[in-house]
Design a protein around this motif. Sequence first.
Motif, short mmCIF file in Angstrom:
data_model
loop_
_atom_site.label_atom_id
_atom_site.label_comp_id
_atom_site.label_asym_id
_atom_site.label_seq_id
_atom_site.Cartn_x
_atom_site.Cartn_y
_atom_site.Cartn_z
N TRP A 282 4.10 -9.12 -0.19
CA TRP A 282 5.33 -8.68 -0.87
C TRP A 282 5.26 -7.20 -1.21
N LEU A 283 4.15 -6.76 -1.75
CA LEU A 283 3.99 -5.35 -2.11
C LEU A 283 4.06 -4.46 -0.87
N THR A 284 3.41 -4.88 0.20
CA THR A 284 3.42 -4.10 1.44
C THR A 284 4.86 -3.89 1.92
N GLU A 285 5.64 -4.97 1.92
CA GLU A 285 7.02 -4.88 2.40
C GLU A 285 7.90 -4.06 1.47
N GLU A 286 7.82 -4.35 0.17
CA GLU A 286 8.71 -3.69 -0.78
C GLU A 286 8.41 -2.20 -0.93
N ILE A 287 7.14 -1.85 -0.95
CA ILE A 287 6.79 -0.43 -1.08
C ILE A 287 7.13 0.30 0.21
N GLY A 288 6.95 -0.37 1.34
CA GLY A 288 7.33 0.24 2.61
C GLY A 288 8.81 0.54 2.68
N LYS A 289 9.64 -0.30 2.08
CA LYS A 289 11.09 -0.09 2.07
C LYS A 289 11.47 1.19 1.34
N LEU A 290 10.60 1.68 0.47
CA LEU A 290 10.89 2.88 -0.31
C LEU A 290 10.63 4.15 0.47
N GLY A 291 10.15 4.00 1.70
CA GLY A 291 9.86 5.17 2.52
C GLY A 291 8.46 5.70 2.33
N LEU A 292 7.60 4.90 1.68
CA LEU A 292 6.21 5.30 1.47
C LEU A 292 5.35 4.69 2.57
N ASP A 293 4.24 5.36 2.85
CA ASP A 293 3.33 4.92 3.91
C ASP A 293 2.31 3.95 3.32
N VAL A 294 2.38 2.69 3.71
CA VAL A 294 1.48 1.66 3.20
C VAL A 294 0.51 1.25 4.31
N ALA A 295 -0.77 1.50 4.11
CA ALA A 295 -1.77 1.14 5.12
C ALA A 295 -1.95 -0.38 5.15
N PRO A 296 -1.95 -1.01 6.32
CA PRO A 296 -2.19 -2.45 6.40
C PRO A 296 -3.52 -2.82 5.75
N SER A 297 -3.51 -3.86 4.91
CA SER A 297 -4.72 -4.23 4.16
C SER A 297 -4.98 -5.72 4.27
N VAL A 298 -6.28 -6.06 4.32
CA VAL A 298 -6.68 -7.47 4.30
C VAL A 298 -7.42 -7.80 3.01
N ALA A 299 -7.44 -6.86 2.07
CA ALA A 299 -8.18 -7.04 0.83
C ALA A 299 -7.22 -7.32 -0.32
N ASN A 300 -7.57 -6.92 -1.53
CA ASN A 300 -6.70 -7.17 -2.68
C ASN A 300 -6.16 -5.86 -3.25
N PHE A 301 -5.92 -4.92 -2.36
CA PHE A 301 -5.39 -3.62 -2.76
C PHE A 301 -4.64 -3.00 -1.59
N LEU A 302 -3.84 -2.00 -1.90
CA LEU A 302 -3.08 -1.26 -0.90
C LEU A 302 -3.31 0.23 -1.07
N LEU A 303 -3.39 0.95 0.03
CA LEU A 303 -3.48 2.41 0.03
C LEU A 303 -2.09 2.94 0.36
N ILE A 304 -1.53 3.72 -0.57
CA ILE A 304 -0.16 4.20 -0.45
C ILE A 304 -0.16 5.71 -0.24
N GLY A 305 0.47 6.15 0.85
CA GLY A 305 0.59 7.57 1.14
C GLY A 305 1.95 8.10 0.69
N PHE A 306 1.96 9.31 0.12
CA PHE A 306 3.18 9.90 -0.42
C PHE A 306 3.61 11.11 0.39
N PRO A 307 4.89 11.49 0.32
CA PRO A 307 5.37 12.66 1.06
C PRO A 307 4.67 13.93 0.59
N ASP A 308 4.42 14.81 1.50
CA ASP A 308 3.80 16.09 1.16
C ASP A 308 4.90 17.08 0.78
#
Length: 368
Positions: A282-308
């Motif tokens: 859910w977090l991967t999909e919803e944060i991705g919808k905001l235009g942020l870069d979400v690295a695919p994760s198989v753990a219990n955390f997400l790495l989120i990239g922001f615009p420069d």
Amino acid sequence: MTRPTPQKGILDIEPYVGGRANAGGTGKIFKLSANETPLGPSPRAREAFLSAAESMALYPDGGADELRAVIAARYGLNAERIVCGAGSDELLHLLAQAYLGEGDEAIATEHGFLVYPIITKAAGATCIRVKETGLRTDVDAILAAVTPKTKIIFLANPNNPTGSYLPADEMRRLHAGLRPDILFVVDAAYSEYVSRNDYEAGIELVATSENVVMTRTFSKIYGLAALRLGWMYAPSHVADVINRIRGPFNVSIPAINAGVAAMRDTGHVDMARAHNDTWLAWLTEEIGKLGLDVAPSVANFLLIGFPDETGRRAGDADSFLMQRGLILRQMVSYGLPNHLRLSVGTEEANRLVVAALADFMRRKGGVA
């Protein structure tokens, strides 16, 4: 002034700094910076911990025999090849102390766990950081970095903070390309969260090799981070070495008792995994919808990239989220200055962080 001097290289070590626990202010705080389980420990583990109060005057079992037996039964392992420690961090430190020295090299990936260079330098050796490809471990790059000085390969699988993993066939290919005198240390701290068919935590490699060690922890899915409890599975000769240099009572009675109960409560682990599966997606999909870069994760955390962009970088987002009591982990020390790491939290925390990120992006002219 004359005073004791530490060994060469010790003062060159950058101390490890964990995720923040305090956002300031007096409102409700959601700590999503340390990859802790939002479900907490098993109720059985909590009860076992409390029962240990009656034994505080006693030394623990130096071999943690009951805990090793329970772990062995759970995974079908030889208990004699299991060593328990004060967190997997202690076991990683001991492996570095035992197998590294001045003039030696250890290899870790570019965005690997920060403890690896710390323990390597503490042993007097040099840590070689190998570039990743697309935030993923590059087996060929690791093999190309091996020199006659290489003594240890440290590999987190899944990796923190990227959330990526190396499939079993690539793990075997990496191991096959190493000299037999190189110790391959597989740090599987997040393995319980992985449900991919092509993933293997490292047990098979340890069982069939003389130079592979797998470390595991009770700090993540089991919710026992405060007790500092971990274990490793290793060839007999490696287990023997570590048992010679570890502290004689390195695991406390409360940790042993809680660990035994937690390992036996498979229902709680299943519940924690199910919660993570639901909310990670859910977090991967919803944060991705905001235009942020979400690295695919198989753990219990997400790495989120922001615009420069001015006002929209990770540091800006971190400050904005902190004002709402949402604590994420900055990734500057991992070489990812424009990323934040988000631990999967409770439903309340997850929904709040997505809403806050949406407000942050909207405030700065992002998606509506």
